[in-house]
Design a protein around this motif. Structure first.
Motif, PDB file in Angstrom:
ATOM      1  N   ARG A   1      10.335  -9.189   7.419  1.00 50.43           N
ATOM      2  CA  ARG A   1      10.799  -8.520   8.640  1.00 50.43           C
ATOM      3  C   ARG A   1       9.833  -7.426   9.099  1.00 50.43           C
ATOM      4  NH1 ARG A   1      15.259  -4.154   9.403  1.00 50.43           N
ATOM      5  NH2 ARG A   1      15.381  -4.181  11.668  1.00 50.43           N
ATOM      6  N   TRP A   2       9.222  -6.717   8.170  1.00 47.56           N
ATOM      7  CA  TRP A   2       8.365  -5.584   8.505  1.00 47.56           C
ATOM      8  C   TRP A   2       6.897  -6.007   8.481  1.00 47.56           C
ATOM      9  CZ3 TRP A   2      11.342  -1.957  10.349  1.00 47.56           C
ATOM     10  CH2 TRP A   2      12.653  -1.857   9.893  1.00 47.56           C
ATOM     11  N   ASP A   3       6.107  -5.384   9.351  1.00 44.23           N
ATOM     12  CA  ASP A   3       4.673  -5.688   9.423  1.00 44.23           C
ATOM     13  C   ASP A   3       3.838  -4.782   8.524  1.00 44.23           C
ATOM     14  OD1 ASP A   3       4.801  -7.763  11.451  1.00 44.23           O
ATOM     15  OD2 ASP A   3       5.417  -6.152  12.807  1.00 44.23           O
ATOM     16  N   LEU A   4       4.221  -3.509   8.441  1.00 43.38           N
ATOM     17  CA  LEU A   4       3.470  -2.536   7.645  1.00 43.38           C
ATOM     18  C   LEU A   4       4.414  -1.664   6.834  1.00 43.38           C
ATOM     19  CD1 LEU A   4       0.921  -1.168  10.303  1.00 43.38           C
ATOM     20  CD2 LEU A   4       0.484  -2.896   8.546  1.00 43.38           C
ATOM     21  N   ILE A   5       3.929  -1.233   5.681  1.00 47.25           N
ATOM     22  CA  ILE A   5       4.616  -0.217   4.889  1.00 47.25           C
ATOM     23  C   ILE A   5       3.654   0.962   4.785  1.00 47.25           C
ATOM     24  CG2 ILE A   5       5.601   0.403   2.651  1.00 47.25           C
ATOM     25  CD1 ILE A   5       6.196  -2.595   2.239  1.00 47.25           C
ATOM     26  N   ILE A   6       4.142   2.136   5.127  1.00 52.46           N
ATOM     27  CA  ILE A   6       3.310   3.335   5.143  1.00 52.46           C
ATOM     28  C   ILE A   6       3.803   4.286   4.049  1.00 52.46           C
ATOM     29  CG2 ILE A   6       2.458   5.242   6.552  1.00 52.46           C
ATOM     30  CD1 ILE A   6       3.662   3.541   8.963  1.00 52.46           C
ATOM     31  N   GLU A   7       2.897   4.709   3.188  1.00 55.59           N
ATOM     32  CA  GLU A   7       3.232   5.720   2.186  1.00 55.59           C
ATOM     33  C   GLU A   7       2.943   7.087   2.799  1.00 55.59           C
ATOM     34  OE1 GLU A   7       1.665   5.250  -1.831  1.00 55.59           O
ATOM     35  OE2 GLU A   7       1.241   3.146  -1.336  1.00 55.59           O
ATOM     36  N   LEU A   8       3.948   7.953   2.766  1.00 55.00           N
ATOM     37  CA  LEU A   8       3.822   9.287   3.347  1.00 55.00           C
ATOM     38  C   LEU A   8       4.027  10.356   2.285  1.00 55.00           C
ATOM     39  CD1 LEU A   8       6.074   8.650   6.479  1.00 55.00           C
ATOM     40  CD2 LEU A   8       3.581   8.763   6.442  1.00 55.00           C
ATOM     41  N   ALA A   9       3.332  11.486   2.420  1.00 55.37           N
ATOM     42  CA  ALA A   9       3.511  12.624   1.521  1.00 55.37           C
ATOM     43  C   ALA A   9       3.309  13.906   2.313  1.00 55.37           C
ATOM     44  CB  ALA A   9       2.527  12.556   0.358  1.00 55.37           C
ATOM     45  N   THR A  10       4.294  14.797   2.241  1.00 56.54           N
ATOM     46  CA  THR A  10       4.222  16.085   2.932  1.00 56.54           C
ATOM     47  C   THR A  10       4.762  17.187   2.017  1.00 56.54           C
ATOM     48  OG1 THR A  10       6.424  15.857   3.926  1.00 56.54           O
ATOM     49  CG2 THR A  10       4.551  15.018   5.204  1.00 56.54           C
ATOM     50  N   ASP A  11       4.561  18.417   2.448  1.00 57.40           N
ATOM     51  CA  ASP A  11       5.070  19.545   1.669  1.00 57.40           C
ATOM     52  C   ASP A  11       6.523  19.865   1.994  1.00 57.40           C
ATOM     53  OD1 ASP A  11       2.690  19.994   0.263  1.00 57.40           O
ATOM     54  OD2 ASP A  11       1.859  21.166   1.920  1.00 57.40           O
ATOM     55  N   THR A  12       6.972  19.509   3.200  1.00 57.00           N
ATOM     56  CA  THR A  12       8.352  19.842   3.596  1.00 57.00           C
ATOM     57  C   THR A  12       9.001  18.670   4.319  1.00 57.00           C
ATOM     58  OG1 THR A  12       7.731  20.673   5.783  1.00 57.00           O
ATOM     59  CG2 THR A  12       7.674  22.279   3.953  1.00 57.00           C
ATOM     60  N   LEU A  13      10.321  18.698   4.366  1.00 50.87           N
ATOM     61  CA  LEU A  13      11.051  17.684   5.134  1.00 50.87           C
ATOM     62  C   LEU A  13      10.721  17.789   6.619  1.00 50.87           C
ATOM     63  CD1 LEU A  13      14.570  17.690   3.450  1.00 50.87           C
ATOM     64  CD2 LEU A  13      12.977  15.772   3.587  1.00 50.87           C
ATOM     65  N   GLN A  14      10.513  19.003   7.109  1.00 49.59           N
ATOM     66  CA  GLN A  14      10.168  19.177   8.516  1.00 49.59           C
ATOM     67  C   GLN A  14       8.840  18.500   8.838  1.00 49.59           C
ATOM     68  OE1 GLN A  14      12.115  20.630  11.066  1.00 49.59           O
ATOM     69  NE2 GLN A  14      10.580  19.460  12.200  1.00 49.59           N
ATOM     70  N   GLN A  15       7.842  18.633   7.953  1.00 51.33           N
ATOM     71  CA  GLN A  15       6.563  17.959   8.168  1.00 51.33           C
ATOM     72  C   GLN A  15       6.733  16.448   8.153  1.00 51.33           C
ATOM     73  OE1 GLN A  15       4.260  19.585   4.955  1.00 51.33           O
ATOM     74  NE2 GLN A  15       3.368  21.211   6.222  1.00 51.33           N
ATOM     75  N   LEU A  16       7.584  15.948   7.253  1.00 57.68           N
ATOM     76  CA  LEU A  16       7.849  14.511   7.218  1.00 57.68           C
ATOM     77  C   LEU A  16       8.502  14.071   8.524  1.00 57.68           C
ATOM     78  CD1 LEU A  16       7.814  11.847   5.568  1.00 57.68           C
ATOM     79  CD2 LEU A  16      10.148  12.413   4.883  1.00 57.68           C
ATOM     80  N   ASP A  17       9.483  14.829   8.990  1.00 63.51           N
ATOM     81  CA  ASP A  17      10.164  14.495  10.239  1.00 63.51           C
ATOM     82  C   ASP A  17       9.186  14.515  11.413  1.00 63.51           C
ATOM     83  OD1 ASP A  17      12.480  13.829  11.774  1.00 63.51           O
ATOM     84  OD2 ASP A  17      12.606  15.918  12.427  1.00 63.51           O
ATOM     85  N   ASP A  18       8.317  15.513  11.464  1.00 64.18           N
ATOM     86  CA  ASP A  18       7.317  15.588  12.538  1.00 64.18           C
ATOM     87  C   ASP A  18       6.388  14.370  12.501  1.00 64.18           C
ATOM     88  OD1 ASP A  18       8.412  18.034  13.235  1.00 64.18           O
ATOM     89  OD2 ASP A  18       6.799  19.218  12.305  1.00 64.18           O
ATOM     90  N   THR A  19       6.001  13.949  11.296  1.00 66.87           N
ATOM     91  CA  THR A  19       5.138  12.775  11.148  1.00 66.87           C
ATOM     92  C   THR A  19       5.865  11.523  11.625  1.00 66.87           C
ATOM     93  OG1 THR A  19       3.963  13.782   9.301  1.00 66.87           O
ATOM     94  CG2 THR A  19       3.818  11.386   9.506  1.00 66.87           C
ATOM     95  N   LEU A  20       7.124  11.382  11.275  1.00 63.49           N
ATOM     96  CA  LEU A  20       7.894  10.208  11.700  1.00 63.49           C
ATOM     97  C   LEU A  20       8.031  10.155  13.218  1.00 63.49           C
ATOM     98  CD1 LEU A  20      10.663  10.169   8.957  1.00 63.49           C
ATOM     99  CD2 LEU A  20       8.655   8.685   9.145  1.00 63.49           C
ATOM    100  N   VAL A  21       8.207  11.306  13.843  1.00 71.08           N
ATOM    101  CA  VAL A  21       8.274  11.351  15.314  1.00 71.08           C
ATOM    102  C   VAL A  21       6.956  10.847  15.898  1.00 71.08           C
ATOM    103  CG1 VAL A  21       8.377  12.899  17.309  1.00 71.08           C
ATOM    104  CG2 VAL A  21      10.024  13.152  15.445  1.00 71.08           C
ATOM    105  N   ARG A  22       5.837  11.296  15.345  1.00 74.07           N
ATOM    106  CA  ARG A  22       4.527  10.849  15.838  1.00 74.07           C
ATOM    107  C   ARG A  22       4.349   9.344  15.647  1.00 74.07           C
ATOM    108  NH1 ARG A  22      -0.296  14.579  13.881  1.00 74.07           N
ATOM    109  NH2 ARG A  22      -1.369  13.254  15.380  1.00 74.07           N
ATOM    110  N   ILE A  23       4.776   8.838  14.485  1.00 75.25           N
ATOM    111  CA  ILE A  23       4.641   7.411  14.219  1.00 75.25           C
ATOM    112  C   ILE A  23       5.478   6.607  15.204  1.00 75.25           C
ATOM    113  CG2 ILE A  23       5.227   5.591  12.550  1.00 75.25           C
ATOM    114  CD1 ILE A  23       4.356   7.585  10.328  1.00 75.25           C
ATOM    115  N   ARG A  24       6.705   7.014  15.423  1.00 74.06           N
ATOM    116  CA  ARG A  24       7.600   6.271  16.329  1.00 74.06           C
ATOM    117  C   ARG A  24       7.101   6.266  17.771  1.00 74.06           C
ATOM    118  NH1 ARG A  24      11.955   9.298  13.434  1.00 74.06           N
ATOM    119  NH2 ARG A  24      12.468   7.974  11.667  1.00 74.06           N
TER     120      ARG A  24
END
Length: 147
Positions: free
Chosen positions: A101-124
């Motif tokens: 079903r999925w085309d790519l799997i991306i491994e993400l690593a950040t220092d905070t949940l906020q940074q992860l959320d900001d990255t997900l917004v950029r990806i979307r």
């Protein structure tokens, strides 16, 4: 190459636990002669069963505390363009192509949940991504690390 026997499997497991173990230590652990251990390692390397030995640095084991896997679907033929854009994001550790079903799997690593959320917004917001799903990584166990 012939199939691995029980001693090969035990030897590989011991090397995964400690790739720097001496031939003597491995022989004692496995209750085999040193010459047997040495020849088995040489045979396993020559056959490609053991592809190499590596070192883990502090940076390898001190991961950012917030880690996740994001699965994405891509519309059309924009995969290479999207991979290139993803690799430019600081939080992206790796991008894997996959099937299903999925085309790519991306491994993400950040220092905070906020940074992860900001990255997900950029990806979307990347043009061509039609859907995504993210899972937080709670813990990891690697057979090749010594603890």
């Amino acid at each position: 190459m012939s199939p691995l026997d029980e001693n090969d499997i035990r030897l590989i497991a011991a090397l995964r636990r400690d790739g720097r173990a001496s031939i003597s230590d491995l022989a004692g652990m496995l209750k085999l002669a040193r010459a047997t251990v040495r020849s088995r390692i040489e045979r396993l390397v020559a056959s490609g069963e053991i592809a190499g030995f590596s070192v883990l640095t502090r940076a390898d084991v001190t991961a950012a505390p917030v880690r996740g896997l994001t699965l994405i679907c891509i519309e059309g033929r924009g995969t290479e363009r999207i991979i290139s854009q993803l690799q430019g994001l600081p939080a992206v550790q790796a991008v894997h192509s996959t099937n299903g079903r999925w085309d790519l799997i991306i491994e993400l690593a950040t220092d905070t949940l906020q940074q992860l959320d900001d990255t997900l917004v950029r990806i979307r917001k990347l043009d061509g991504i039609t859907s995504s799903e993210t899972n937080l990584i709670l813990s990891s166990r690697r057979p090749s690390t010594r603890r």
